[in-house]
Write a protein that holds these residues in place. Structure first.
Motif, PDB file in Angstrom:
ATOM      1  N   GLU A  26       0.841  -1.196   0.000  1.00  0.00           N
ATOM      2  CA  GLU A  26       0.000   0.000   0.000  1.00  0.00           C
ATOM      3  C   GLU A  26       0.878   1.249   0.000  1.00  0.00           C
ATOM      4  O   GLU A  26       1.743   1.428   0.871  1.00  0.00           O
ATOM      5  N   THR A 103      -9.157  -8.495   7.317  1.00  0.00           N
ATOM      6  CA  THR A 103      -9.679  -9.138   6.109  1.00  0.00           C
ATOM      7  C   THR A 103      -9.519 -10.646   6.132  1.00  0.00           C
ATOM      8  O   THR A 103     -10.381 -11.383   5.648  1.00  0.00           O
ATOM      9  N   THR A 129      -9.085  -4.517   4.042  1.00  0.00           N
ATOM     10  CA  THR A 129      -8.672  -4.430   2.640  1.00  0.00           C
ATOM     11  C   THR A 129      -9.657  -5.197   1.768  1.00  0.00           C
ATOM     12  O   THR A 129     -10.412  -6.043   2.242  1.00  0.00           O
ATOM     13  N   ALA A 130      -9.646  -4.889   0.473  1.00  0.00           N
ATOM     14  CA  ALA A 130     -10.525  -5.559  -0.494  1.00  0.00           C
ATOM     15  C   ALA A 130      -9.854  -5.522  -1.855  1.00  0.00           C
ATOM     16  O   ALA A 130      -9.054  -4.626  -2.144  1.00  0.00           O
ATOM     17  N   PRO A 132      -9.257  -5.058  -5.950  1.00  0.00           N
ATOM     18  CA  PRO A 132      -9.733  -4.056  -6.920  1.00  0.00           C
ATOM     19  C   PRO A 132     -10.949  -4.589  -7.664  1.00  0.00           C
ATOM     20  O   PRO A 132     -11.157  -5.800  -7.776  1.00  0.00           O
ATOM     21  N   ARG A 133     -11.785  -3.684  -8.159  1.00  0.00           N
ATOM     22  CA  ARG A 133     -12.966  -4.116  -8.901  1.00  0.00           C
ATOM     23  C   ARG A 133     -12.551  -4.820 -10.186  1.00  0.00           C
ATOM     24  O   ARG A 133     -11.601  -4.429 -10.860  1.00  0.00           O
ATOM     25  N   GLU A 138      -8.020  -0.104 -10.984  1.00  0.00           N
ATOM     26  CA  GLU A 138      -8.008   0.554  -9.685  1.00  0.00           C
ATOM     27  C   GLU A 138      -7.160  -0.242  -8.707  1.00  0.00           C
ATOM     28  O   GLU A 138      -7.076  -1.475  -8.786  1.00  0.00           O
ATOM     29  N   ALA A 140      -6.113  -1.935  -5.039  1.00  0.00           N
ATOM     30  CA  ALA A 140      -6.891  -2.634  -4.019  1.00  0.00           C
ATOM     31  C   ALA A 140      -7.370  -1.626  -2.965  1.00  0.00           C
ATOM     32  O   ALA A 140      -6.731  -0.606  -2.723  1.00  0.00           O
ATOM     33  N   LYS A 141      -8.521  -1.911  -2.373  1.00  0.00           N
ATOM     34  CA  LYS A 141      -9.079  -1.002  -1.381  1.00  0.00           C
ATOM     35  C   LYS A 141      -8.381  -1.177  -0.040  1.00  0.00           C
ATOM     36  O   LYS A 141      -8.046  -2.290   0.377  1.00  0.00           O
ATOM     37  N   PHE A 142      -8.220  -0.055   0.640  1.00  0.00           N
ATOM     38  CA  PHE A 142      -7.511  -0.039   1.919  1.00  0.00           C
ATOM     39  C   PHE A 142      -8.248   0.951   2.827  1.00  0.00           C
ATOM     40  O   PHE A 142      -8.293   2.138   2.547  1.00  0.00           O
ATOM     41  N   ASP A 143      -8.869   0.448   3.906  1.00  0.00           N
ATOM     42  CA  ASP A 143      -9.645   1.316   4.801  1.00  0.00           C
ATOM     43  C   ASP A 143      -9.153   1.183   6.229  1.00  0.00           C
ATOM     44  O   ASP A 143      -9.005   0.069   6.760  1.00  0.00           O
TER      45      ASP A 143
END
Length: 516
Positions: A26, A103, A129-130, A132-133, A138, A140-143
């Protein structure tokens, strides 16, 4: 960073995305050390993930922490292992910042991570985390799930608002001011939100026991703690041969009458609330059978060999003191113990003087709906009515039943929708006369119930008061002290029990006669 090895996701099964590896890539979030928890059965995968991280993020130190779980879905086991890990870790918040990767791992593991973080056993923020669509470039998601106090405050405000709404429901929408009553409502809201144990509501006639039971049921229905009906049982009407079949039901033909089969009120309350109003009037036989049904949820309808099951919450209401009835062998102590888990005493109207005005407005709103007209007090009429309603010598023996009835009469008879001063004077006279007549009748019935002698009407109120004081006292001496407390200060001889005994003897009575 602390996290479980993803036994499925970290194999790269979702489009090649490996959450633990991706976490260390990340931008702007450098992971200095990764504590990777894994079960021995996945030793090979753990080492493979470690090699991948060392390749894409050479500055990240990967420490493999073996944590064997016989059942990763067992909350007790997972929480215990993670708790021990936290206790032995040696966190140093002055030098390091800690994060938990949510996750990977089972849902049970995620719950345990949250609990340990929220309780500060692990002083760490949470990372989610998730991948990418699909079909996009995009990242990967990181929250970062920030459990800061400002968010807690917002959540707490929502809970407080919900609690306030339930409190308003229990108060019938009346903005009551009496602190004792409001504290009682808060306790009832807390108990009924968390407990399904029996509730006992006590208080004088007319204080609103039935209304409170119905509001408790409505609150439980909104909170999905019950699904069934609110079944109101007036125990005072359960008399004779119909008492048991009314409660427990009966099989067809049991009484020899065709079409006599009935389910019974206990069966109708299945899944809901059984409200036992005036339970202090219930017979001893019915009490015994009712206790078994409350404790086990099972009973036999009359004439049936087949057992019936009905699960319900019990709310009971009583006007008389049940402990006194137990002492008089008129109520079962085991049933009282069962009902007395949560007991709430509703105060009489005379002890809630600061709520008189808000209840007056509430009763007028009810009267307006019933009549279909707008109603208001003239200024002098309102002042006179409130002064009377709040006066210390206005006992309100019927409590809110008397109060609401008076407001309805005033509203119904108001010329052109305005309650006048003359109306108020007439209503006050009507109430006082009714109370005096009811007291006279009650005194006469009380005296007639203990002596066969003729008692002058002049003496009946005094004798009735003496009987009531005796029944509320522990001994003859205790009653004498209460009855002669003023003259006691002016006499040298203080044998109050002998004085009281002589008074009772005039009417052929003794302590045992009137207290047993």
């Amino acid at each position: 960073m602390i996290g479980f090895l993803g036994t499925t996701l970290d194999r790269g099964g979702r489009g090649g995305w490996r959450p633990t590896v991706s976490l260390c890539q990340e931008d702007g979030f450098a992971v200095d050390r990764l504590e990777l928890l894994f079960d021995y059965k996945f030793n090979r995968l753990a080492h493979e993930v470690k090699r991948q991280i060392e390749k894409v993020s050479p500055d990240t130190e990967v420490l493999l922490q073996r944590m064997d779980l016989s059942d990763p879905w067992d909350l007790e086991e997972v929480y215990g292992k993670l708790y021990d890990f936290a206790q032995n870790y040696g966190f140093d918040e002055d030098r390091e910042r800690y994060h938990i990767h949510l996750t990977t791992g089972t849902h049970v593991a995620q719950i345990c991570w949250f609990l340990l973080s929220e309780s500060r056993h692990i002083p760490a923020a949470l990372i989610q985390t998730a991948p990418p669509r699909k079909g996009t470039e995009e990242p990967a998601k990181f929250d970062l799930i920030d459990l800061d106090l400002s968010r807690y405050d917002a959540i707490q405000k929502r809970f407080d608002l919900q609690t306030q709404e339930y409190g308003n429901l229990l108060k019938g929408g009346i903005e009551t001011r009496n602190s004792i009553y409001n504290d009682l409502i808060s306790r009832i809201e807390q108990v009924t939100s968390l407990s399904d144990a029996p509730i006992l509501i006590t208080g004088e006639t007319g204080v609103g026991k039935t209304e409170m039971a119905a509001r408790i049921y409505e609150m439980k229905l909104q909170r999905r703690r019950v699904k069934g009906r609110f079944v109101h049982v007036n125990c005072a009407t359960l008399r004779g041969d119909m008492a048991l079949p009314t409660l427990f039901g009966q099989r067809r033909g049991y009484t020899g009458i065709a079409g006599s089969e009935r389910a019974g009120l206990l069966r109708e309350a299945d899944g809901g609330v059984l409200f036992l109003d005036e339970i202090d009037t219930l017979g001893m036989d019915e009490q015994s059978l009712l206790l078994q049904a409350i404790e086990t949820g099972r009973y036999h309808p009359l004439g049936s060999d087949a057992e019936v099951t009905s699960r319900f919450q019990v709310i009971a209401a009583a006007t008389r003191d049940l402990a006194t009835l137990v002492a008089e062998n008129k109520f079962r102590i085991d049933l009282l113990s069962r009902l007395n888990m949560w007991a709430f005493h509703l105060p009489p109207l005379r002890n809630r003087i600061d709520d008189i005005e808000v209840n007056m407005r509430h009763e007028m709103e009810k009267a307006e709906k019933a009549i279909g007209n707008r109603i208001g007090f003239n200024a002098d009429a309102a002042e006179t009515w409130l002064r009377f309603a709040r006066a210390s010598d206005t006992g309100w023996p019927g409590n809110f039943r008397d109060f609401g009835g008076a407001i309805l009469r005033l509203s119904t008879l108001a010329p052109r929708g305005r309650i006048t001063l003359n109306q108020v004077y007439e209503e006050i006279d009507r109430l006082r006369q009714g109370w005096a007549a009811a007291q006279t009748d009650a005194d006469a019935d009380l005296v007639a119930g203990v002596t066969d002698l003729d008692v002058d009407p002049f003496d009946i109120p005094q004798l009735a008061n003496v009987i009531r004081v005796c029944r509320a006292s522990k001994s003859l001496s205790d009653a004498g002290r209460k009855l002669f407390s003023v003259s006691l200060q002016q006499r040298n001889t203080k044998n109050d029990s002998d004085r009281l005994r002589k008074y009772l003897t005039r009417y052929g009575l003794s302590w045992d006669n009137i207290t047993n």
